[in-house]
Motif scaffolding. Structure first.
Motif, mmCIF file in Angstrom:
data_model
loop_
_atom_site.group_PDB
_atom_site.id
_atom_site.type_symbol
_atom_site.label_atom_id
_atom_site.label_comp_id
_atom_site.label_asym_id
_atom_site.label_seq_id
_atom_site.Cartn_x
_atom_site.Cartn_y
_atom_site.Cartn_z
ATOM 1 N N HIS A 13 0.853 -1.187 0.000
ATOM 2 C CA HIS A 13 0.000 0.000 0.000
ATOM 3 C C HIS A 13 0.893 1.242 0.000
ATOM 4 O O HIS A 13 1.918 1.268 0.676
ATOM 5 C CB HIS A 13 -0.904 0.014 1.230
ATOM 6 C CG HIS A 13 -1.857 1.149 1.215
ATOM 7 N ND1 HIS A 13 -3.048 1.087 0.518
ATOM 8 C CD2 HIS A 13 -1.799 2.383 1.743
ATOM 9 C CE1 HIS A 13 -3.678 2.236 0.651
ATOM 10 N NE2 HIS A 13 -2.934 3.035 1.388
ATOM 11 N N ILE A 14 0.490 2.257 -0.754
ATOM 12 C CA ILE A 14 1.272 3.493 -0.800
ATOM 13 C C ILE A 14 0.406 4.706 -0.500
ATOM 14 O O ILE A 14 -0.817 4.689 -0.684
ATOM 15 C CB ILE A 14 1.962 3.709 -2.171
ATOM 16 C CG1 ILE A 14 0.936 3.776 -3.307
ATOM 17 C CG2 ILE A 14 3.022 2.656 -2.409
ATOM 18 C CD1 ILE A 14 1.516 4.237 -4.637
ATOM 19 N N GLY A 51 7.984 -0.572 6.476
ATOM 20 C CA GLY A 51 7.688 0.593 5.659
ATOM 21 C C GLY A 51 8.916 1.081 4.915
ATOM 22 O O GLY A 51 10.048 0.807 5.309
ATOM 23 N N ALA A 52 8.660 1.795 3.840
ATOM 24 C CA ALA A 52 9.735 2.334 3.013
ATOM 25 C C ALA A 52 9.299 3.687 2.480
ATOM 26 O O ALA A 52 8.118 4.047 2.548
ATOM 27 C CB ALA A 52 10.049 1.381 1.861
ATOM 28 N N ARG A 53 10.261 4.412 1.935
ATOM 29 C CA ARG A 53 9.947 5.726 1.373
ATOM 30 C C ARG A 53 10.814 6.001 0.163
ATOM 31 O O ARG A 53 11.854 5.382 -0.046
ATOM 32 C CB ARG A 53 10.120 6.811 2.412
ATOM 33 C CG ARG A 53 11.475 6.867 3.122
ATOM 34 C CD ARG A 53 12.600 7.250 2.263
ATOM 35 N NE ARG A 53 13.871 7.411 2.935
ATOM 36 C CZ ARG A 53 14.996 7.483 2.289
ATOM 37 N NH1 ARG A 53 15.034 7.375 0.964
ATOM 38 N NH2 ARG A 53 16.135 7.660 2.908
ATOM 39 N N ALA A 64 5.467 3.648 1.523
ATOM 40 C CA ALA A 64 4.896 2.334 1.219
ATOM 41 C C ALA A 64 4.917 1.479 2.481
ATOM 42 O O ALA A 64 5.837 1.598 3.300
ATOM 43 C CB ALA A 64 5.704 1.655 0.115
ATOM 44 N N ALA A 65 3.901 0.630 2.627
ATOM 45 C CA ALA A 65 3.816 -0.267 3.771
ATOM 46 C C ALA A 65 3.527 -1.674 3.286
ATOM 47 O O ALA A 65 2.727 -1.880 2.369
ATOM 48 C CB ALA A 65 2.725 0.196 4.730
ATOM 49 N N ALA A 131 -3.042 6.993 -6.351
ATOM 50 C CA ALA A 131 -2.612 5.607 -6.586
ATOM 51 C C ALA A 131 -2.439 4.913 -5.235
ATOM 52 O O ALA A 131 -2.022 5.534 -4.255
ATOM 53 C CB ALA A 131 -1.309 5.587 -7.374
ATOM 54 N N GLU A 132 -2.765 3.629 -5.182
ATOM 55 C CA GLU A 132 -2.780 2.919 -3.903
ATOM 56 C C GLU A 132 -1.743 1.815 -3.759
ATOM 57 O O GLU A 132 -1.521 1.337 -2.650
ATOM 58 C CB GLU A 132 -4.166 2.320 -3.669
ATOM 59 C CG GLU A 132 -5.240 3.368 -3.503
ATOM 60 C CD GLU A 132 -6.592 2.771 -3.189
ATOM 61 O OE1 GLU A 132 -6.719 1.530 -3.195
ATOM 62 O OE2 GLU A 132 -7.507 3.555 -2.921
ATOM 63 N N HIS A 133 -1.119 1.396 -4.861
ATOM 64 C CA HIS A 133 -0.189 0.265 -4.777
ATOM 65 C C HIS A 133 1.138 0.588 -5.444
ATOM 66 O O HIS A 133 1.186 1.304 -6.444
ATOM 67 C CB HIS A 133 -0.817 -0.986 -5.400
ATOM 68 C CG HIS A 133 -2.056 -1.402 -4.686
ATOM 69 N ND1 HIS A 133 -2.036 -2.048 -3.475
ATOM 70 C CD2 HIS A 133 -3.354 -1.217 -4.986
ATOM 71 C CE1 HIS A 133 -3.279 -2.262 -3.068
ATOM 72 N NE2 HIS A 133 -4.101 -1.748 -3.964
ATOM 73 N N LEU A 134 2.186 0.030 -4.894
ATOM 74 C CA LEU A 134 3.535 0.304 -5.357
ATOM 75 C C LEU A 134 3.710 -0.029 -6.838
ATOM 76 O O LEU A 134 4.470 0.636 -7.544
ATOM 77 C CB LEU A 134 4.534 -0.478 -4.497
ATOM 78 C CG LEU A 134 5.991 -0.100 -4.571
ATOM 79 C CD1 LEU A 134 6.220 1.395 -4.410
ATOM 80 C CD2 LEU A 134 6.774 -0.876 -3.522
ATOM 81 N N GLN A 135 2.982 -0.999 -7.339
ATOM 82 C CA GLN A 135 3.058 -1.369 -8.754
ATOM 83 C C GLN A 135 2.752 -0.173 -9.660
ATOM 84 O O GLN A 135 3.346 -0.029 -10.727
ATOM 85 C CB GLN A 135 2.094 -2.534 -9.053
ATOM 86 C CG GLN A 135 1.928 -2.845 -10.535
ATOM 87 C CD GLN A 135 3.240 -3.160 -11.240
ATOM 88 O OE1 GLN A 135 4.179 -3.670 -10.639
ATOM 89 N NE2 GLN A 135 3.324 -2.845 -12.519
ATOM 90 N N GLU A 136 1.845 0.699 -9.233
ATOM 91 C CA GLU A 136 1.487 1.860 -10.053
ATOM 92 C C GLU A 136 2.660 2.819 -10.202
ATOM 93 O O GLU A 136 2.813 3.468 -11.244
ATOM 94 C CB GLU A 136 0.272 2.561 -9.455
ATOM 95 C CG GLU A 136 -0.980 1.686 -9.502
ATOM 96 C CD GLU A 136 -2.125 2.269 -8.717
ATOM 97 O OE1 GLU A 136 -2.790 3.182 -9.251
ATOM 98 O OE2 GLU A 136 -2.339 1.812 -7.578
ATOM 99 N N ILE A 137 3.494 2.906 -9.188
ATOM 100 C CA ILE A 137 4.697 3.741 -9.262
ATOM 101 C C ILE A 137 5.726 3.042 -10.149
ATOM 102 O O ILE A 137 6.292 3.640 -11.061
ATOM 103 C CB ILE A 137 5.283 3.992 -7.859
ATOM 104 C CG1 ILE A 137 4.261 4.697 -6.961
ATOM 105 C CG2 ILE A 137 6.610 4.749 -7.945
ATOM 106 C CD1 ILE A 137 3.859 6.069 -7.419
ATOM 107 N N ARG A 138 5.952 1.763 -9.872
ATOM 108 C CA ARG A 138 6.972 1.012 -10.611
ATOM 109 C C ARG A 138 6.681 0.941 -12.102
ATOM 110 O O ARG A 138 7.595 1.002 -12.912
ATOM 111 C CB ARG A 138 7.092 -0.393 -10.019
ATOM 112 C CG ARG A 138 7.734 -0.382 -8.650
ATOM 113 C CD ARG A 138 7.797 -1.745 -8.043
ATOM 114 N NE ARG A 138 8.569 -1.708 -6.805
ATOM 115 C CZ ARG A 138 8.429 -2.584 -5.840
ATOM 116 N NH1 ARG A 138 7.582 -3.595 -5.961
ATOM 117 N NH2 ARG A 138 9.155 -2.476 -4.746
#
Length: 158
Positions: A13-14, A51-53, A64-65, A131-138
């Motif tokens: 989740h982001i 978590g990450a940033r 991100a969590a 956007a809600e998921h890290l995949q959308e950023i990647r």
């Protein structure tokens, strides 16, 4: 428990926070130090949250969590409290969700929602901070032409 963002899965989740005005190198370093300190201690009901940033272009803080861990309301409230403190310290807007972020050449700019139709067109690259998921950023799918995003509704309202 802070980890590198590459250690989280695509379904993590982001939260995307647009920063306006963009941070310079010094401001970015301050922001990341404070967010790292928060993530080192981030927990929900005593259970650490992985978590990450990431800071992109001085304009977007992505937190991100791990999708496997619970994120309680209290733990999220603490994150927002940290961001409010950073807004005051750095004299920037981070939590103002009324701003739209768009790309102008190599620059990212935040504009007021009501000004967006005057400065953008259907071809303007925009960022989807919902956007809600890290995949959308990647995948890069969080940046697209306004005509291909929910932003088109703002253009149609004119």
């Amino acid at each position: 428990m802070r980890v590198d963002i590459d250690q989280l899965g695509d379904s993590a989740h982001i939260w995307i926070f647009g920063i306006s005005p963009s941070l310079d190198e010094r401001g970015g370093a301050i922001l990341l130090r404070r967010i790292d300190a928060f993530l080192d201690e981030w927990a929900a009901h005593g259970v650490p949250i992985r978590g990450a940033r990431e800071l992109r272009e001085g304009s977007f803080l992505i937190i991100a969590a791990d999708e496997e861990r619970e994120k309680s309301g209290c733990s999220i409230d603490r994150m927002f409290g940290t961001l409010r403190d950073l807004e005051r310290e750095l004299q920037v807007a981070i939590l103002d969700s009324s701003r739209i972020f768009l790309r102008e050449g190599d620059t990212v700019r935040g504009v007021a929602r009501d000004a967006f139709p005057r400065v953008a067109s259907a071809e303007t690259p925009v960022f989807d901070t919902t956007a809600e998921h890290l995949q959308e950023i990647r995948s890069g799918s969080w940046e697209r032409r306004a005509a291909e995003s929910w932003h088109r509704q703002l253009l149609a309202a004119v």
